[in-house]
Write a protein that holds these residues in place. Structure first.
Motif, PDB file in Angstrom:
ATOM      1  N   VAL A  27       0.831  -1.209   0.000  1.00 29.87           N
ATOM      2  CA  VAL A  27       0.000   0.000   0.000  1.00 29.87           C
ATOM      3  C   VAL A  27       0.867   1.262   0.000  1.00 29.87           C
ATOM      4  N   ALA A  28       2.079   1.179   0.545  1.00 32.41           N
ATOM      5  CA  ALA A  28       2.986   2.326   0.452  1.00 32.41           C
ATOM      6  C   ALA A  28       3.357   2.582  -0.999  1.00 32.41           C
ATOM      7  N   ALA A  29       3.613   1.505  -1.741  1.00 30.91           N
ATOM      8  CA  ALA A  29       3.899   1.646  -3.172  1.00 30.91           C
ATOM      9  C   ALA A  29       2.687   2.221  -3.905  1.00 30.91           C
ATOM     10  N   GLN A  30       1.492   1.767  -3.520  1.00 22.54           N
ATOM     11  CA  GLN A  30       0.274   2.291  -4.136  1.00 22.54           C
ATOM     12  C   GLN A  30       0.114   3.784  -3.854  1.00 22.54           C
ATOM     13  N   LEU A  31       0.385   4.193  -2.613  1.00 20.48           N
ATOM     14  CA  LEU A  31       0.251   5.602  -2.239  1.00 20.48           C
ATOM     15  C   LEU A  31       1.174   6.476  -3.075  1.00 20.48           C
ATOM     16  N   VAL A  32       2.435   6.079  -3.174  1.00 19.01           N
ATOM     17  CA  VAL A  32       3.395   6.868  -3.948  1.00 19.01           C
ATOM     18  C   VAL A  32       2.985   6.908  -5.418  1.00 19.01           C
ATOM     19  N   SER A  33       2.547   5.766  -5.944  1.00 18.24           N
ATOM     20  CA  SER A  33       2.141   5.687  -7.343  1.00 18.24           C
ATOM     21  C   SER A  33       0.917   6.553  -7.610  1.00 18.24           C
ATOM     22  N   ASN A  34      -0.100   6.492  -6.722  1.00 15.30           N
ATOM     23  CA  ASN A  34      -1.307   7.299  -6.904  1.00 15.30           C
ATOM     24  C   ASN A  34      -1.007   8.789  -6.854  1.00 15.30           C
ATOM     25  N   MET A  35      -0.141   9.189  -5.929  1.00 11.85           N
ATOM     26  CA  MET A  35       0.232  10.599  -5.855  1.00 11.85           C
ATOM     27  C   MET A  35       0.919  11.030  -7.148  1.00 11.85           C
ATOM     28  N   LYS A 131      -1.872  -5.615  -8.674  1.00 12.39           N
ATOM     29  CA  LYS A 131      -1.919  -5.158  -7.287  1.00 12.39           C
ATOM     30  C   LYS A 131      -3.089  -5.800  -6.538  1.00 12.39           C
ATOM     31  N   SER A 132      -4.261  -5.844  -7.182  1.00 10.88           N
ATOM     32  CA  SER A 132      -5.434  -6.450  -6.545  1.00 10.88           C
ATOM     33  C   SER A 132      -5.192  -7.929  -6.258  1.00 10.88           C
ATOM     34  N   GLY A 133      -4.574  -8.620  -7.208  1.00 12.92           N
ATOM     35  CA  GLY A 133      -4.265 -10.032  -6.986  1.00 12.92           C
ATOM     36  C   GLY A 133      -3.246 -10.228  -5.883  1.00 12.92           C
ATOM     37  N   LYS A 134      -2.285  -9.323  -5.785  1.00  8.11           N
ATOM     38  CA  LYS A 134      -1.263  -9.429  -4.745  1.00  8.11           C
ATOM     39  C   LYS A 134      -1.866  -9.216  -3.356  1.00  8.11           C
ATOM     40  N   ILE A 135      -2.846  -8.326  -3.246  1.00  2.32           N
ATOM     41  CA  ILE A 135      -3.536  -8.146  -1.966  1.00  2.32           C
ATOM     42  C   ILE A 135      -4.209  -9.444  -1.533  1.00  2.32           C
ATOM     43  N   ASP A 140      -4.993 -12.032   4.891  1.00  2.00           N
ATOM     44  CA  ASP A 140      -5.915 -13.054   5.363  1.00  2.00           C
ATOM     45  C   ASP A 140      -7.338 -12.658   4.976  1.00  2.00           C
ATOM     46  N   PRO A 141      -8.154 -13.608   4.467  1.00  2.00           N
ATOM     47  CA  PRO A 141      -9.534 -13.278   4.068  1.00  2.00           C
ATOM     48  C   PRO A 141     -10.341 -12.603   5.165  1.00  2.00           C
ATOM     49  N   LYS A 142     -10.010 -12.868   6.437  1.00  2.00           N
ATOM     50  CA  LYS A 142     -10.736 -12.256   7.545  1.00  2.00           C
ATOM     51  C   LYS A 142     -10.593 -10.743   7.541  1.00  2.00           C
ATOM     52  N   TYR A 143      -9.484 -10.234   6.984  1.00  3.82           N
ATOM     53  CA  TYR A 143      -9.200  -8.803   7.023  1.00  3.82           C
ATOM     54  C   TYR A 143      -9.282  -8.162   5.642  1.00  3.82           C
ATOM     55  N   MET A 144      -9.965  -8.848   4.698  1.00  4.65           N
ATOM     56  CA  MET A 144     -10.012  -8.334   3.341  1.00  4.65           C
ATOM     57  C   MET A 144     -10.785  -7.017   3.261  1.00  4.65           C
ATOM     58  N   ASP A 145     -11.895  -6.889   4.027  1.00  4.38           N
ATOM     59  CA  ASP A 145     -12.658  -5.640   4.017  1.00  4.38           C
ATOM     60  C   ASP A 145     -11.792  -4.467   4.455  1.00  4.38           C
ATOM     61  N   GLN A 146     -11.040  -4.675   5.534  1.00  2.00           N
ATOM     62  CA  GLN A 146     -10.162  -3.607   6.018  1.00  2.00           C
ATOM     63  C   GLN A 146      -9.082  -3.265   4.996  1.00  2.00           C
ATOM     64  N   ALA A 147      -8.555  -4.303   4.338  1.00  2.00           N
ATOM     65  CA  ALA A 147      -7.509  -4.082   3.338  1.00  2.00           C
ATOM     66  C   ALA A 147      -8.030  -3.252   2.173  1.00  2.00           C
TER      67      ALA A 147
END
Length: 447
Positions: A27-35, A131-135, A140-147
């Motif tokens: 997500v840090a990579a995503q943040l830098v990329s989105n910015m 990126k979506s596949g890597k997530i 863990d599926p239990k925390y997918m909503d939070q992710a």
């Protein structure tokens, strides 16, 4: 057992993800990329629209050069993301995009810009499904909503901070250095991705379609190129809840883009309009979507309910915006009304997009994630391309205000139809999922 896991995940909040180093790097990579994306976009608009004084049709062509690669390349990118190592795909995408942004410094005409935009669009479309596949691999599926919530929050935050930061960098350093900074952002993203692990095999997705659970366990075999591309669409079609969400999101984007793409035309109708009003309203929309991304997962409503209500609210607010523009109101009252309308519209958009992203993550098997996301990207990109074309024709024929009212009411109608059909969709989805639950229960008992 699932209820216990869900409750445990809810109690833990975001803490388990904050301890997940692999996810934090991603997500840090995503943040830098989105910015970087937003900094580059404003620099490009400044170069083409202000410095080169491009015509409206030339700017439209620039938009198409960014959108068409996503529409055409989505399924291909998804297939590549499921067949090859996702980490490597993301790193290659970042490095090539950095080089393309440096190339824009030396572009001397619009044709060169168009070529660079098409090439960059092809790299953009590679990154997102991977990126979506890597997530799916590292969370863990239990925390997918939070992710998904964190990922969506990053996207909306970058839309708010990016334009302001981009304007500051342009004022301080100029267009060329802004492109270099953007290129550097993609390099930093690639470096962060080096810390993300490679391929991680996970257990089959219990919530996936029963038609694909067994296939997910089998040893992968080579398939034809076009067959792998078509499997993303087949997966969506095989899960009624997912199919309903995809149809809704495409219809909402199609109708909304009829009006949203012509926002400048609408604001020009306001006498003595402030040049800053549009920027404030777009920021208000981003803040609304950001708040929705943060809190929508906490609501106990079903996914289709959230999406339907979000579409209804967004559509009605868009129609109200058109009325506010032509109403004879004091400038201050008119500005506040538009600001509030865009804020509410942003919340509505968040209720449509965020639950849909969570649904995609939860119901798609890990080995099919990139293909499904690539297919969805293509379908939504097609809506984004067709919508502005229809909107341009409507505004030419009947004006901006009627177009906004029709588009707003059309969006609200899509949401209302979904609310009416959601019980049947959910019922069919549950019936199709029962065989998978029975099979898994029997297998567990046998073990």
């Amino acid at each position: 057992m699932d209820q216990v896991q869900t409750a445990s995940a809810a109690e833990g909040g975001f803490k388990p993800l904050l301890r997940n180093r692999k996810y934090l790097l991603l997500v840090a990579a995503q943040l830098v990329s989105n910015m970087g994306e937003w900094l580059y976009f404003i620099a490009l608009l400044t170069l083409v629209g202000l410095k080169w004084q491009a015509t409206p049709w030339e700017i439209t062509a620039m938009t198409l050069c960014m959108a068409i690669p996503i529409m055409i390349g989505g399924p291909i990118a998804g297939m590549l993301g499921d067949r090859y190592e996702r980490k490597k795909i993301m790193i290659v995408s970042d490095v090539v995009r950095a080089a393309l942004l440096v190339g824009m410094i030396f572009a001397g005409n619009l044709i060169q810009i168009y070529i660079l935009l098409v090439a960059k669009g092809l790299m953009d479309v590679l990154f997102s499904p991977a990126k979506s596949g890597k997530i799916k691999e590292i969370v863990d599926p239990k925390y997918m909503d939070q992710a998904v919530t964190i990922s969506s929050t990053i996207e909306q935050t970058s839309k708010i901070i990016g334009p302001s930061l981009g304007g500051l960098l342009l004022a301080l350093f100029g267009i060329q250095l802004c492109f270099i900074i953007d290129a550097g952002a993609f390099v930093v993203s690639a470096l962060l991705l080096l810390g993300v692990p490679g391929k991680i095999r996970k257990q089959p997705n219990v919530e996936a379609s029963p038609l694909h659970i067994e296939a997910e366990r089998q040893t992968p075999v080579k398939k034809s190129f076009f067959k792998e591309i078509g499997e993303g669409l087949q997966m969506i079609y095989s899960i009624p809840l997912l199919l309903g969400g995809v149809v809704t999101i495409c219809m909402v984007l199609l109708v909304l883009q009829m009006a949203d793409s012509q926002i400048v035309t609408l604001f020009r109708m306001i006498p003595d309009v402030s040049e800053d009003l549009l920027g404030y309203c777009i920021s208000a929309s981003g803040v609304g979507t950001l708040l929705a991304a943060m809190f929508v997962r906490k609501l106990k409503w079903g996914t289709l309910t959230k999406m339907g209500l979000g579409a209804v609210a967004t559509g009605l607010v868009f129609a109200v915006c058109a009325v506010v523009v032509v109403a004879k109101l004091p400038h201050l009252v008119q500005g506040v009304a538009l600001f509030g309308s865009f804020f509410l519209a942003g919340i509505g958009v968040g209720f449509v997009l965020v639950p849909f992203q969570m649904l995609l993550m939860k119901r798609t098997p890990e080995h099919m994630t990139s293909r499904v996301f690539g297919t969805v990207n293509s379908l939504t990109s097609a809506a984004v391309i067709v919508g502005p074309t229809i909107g341009g024709l409507m505004i030419t024929g009947m004006g901006a205000v009627p177009t906004y009212i029709i588009a707003g009411l059309g969006t609200a109608t899509v949401g209302a139809v979904l609310l009416c059909l959601k019980k049947n969709i959910v019922k069919k989805d549950e019936l199709d999922s029962k065989p998978a639950s029975i099979a898994l229960t029997s297998e567990t008992a046998a073990m």
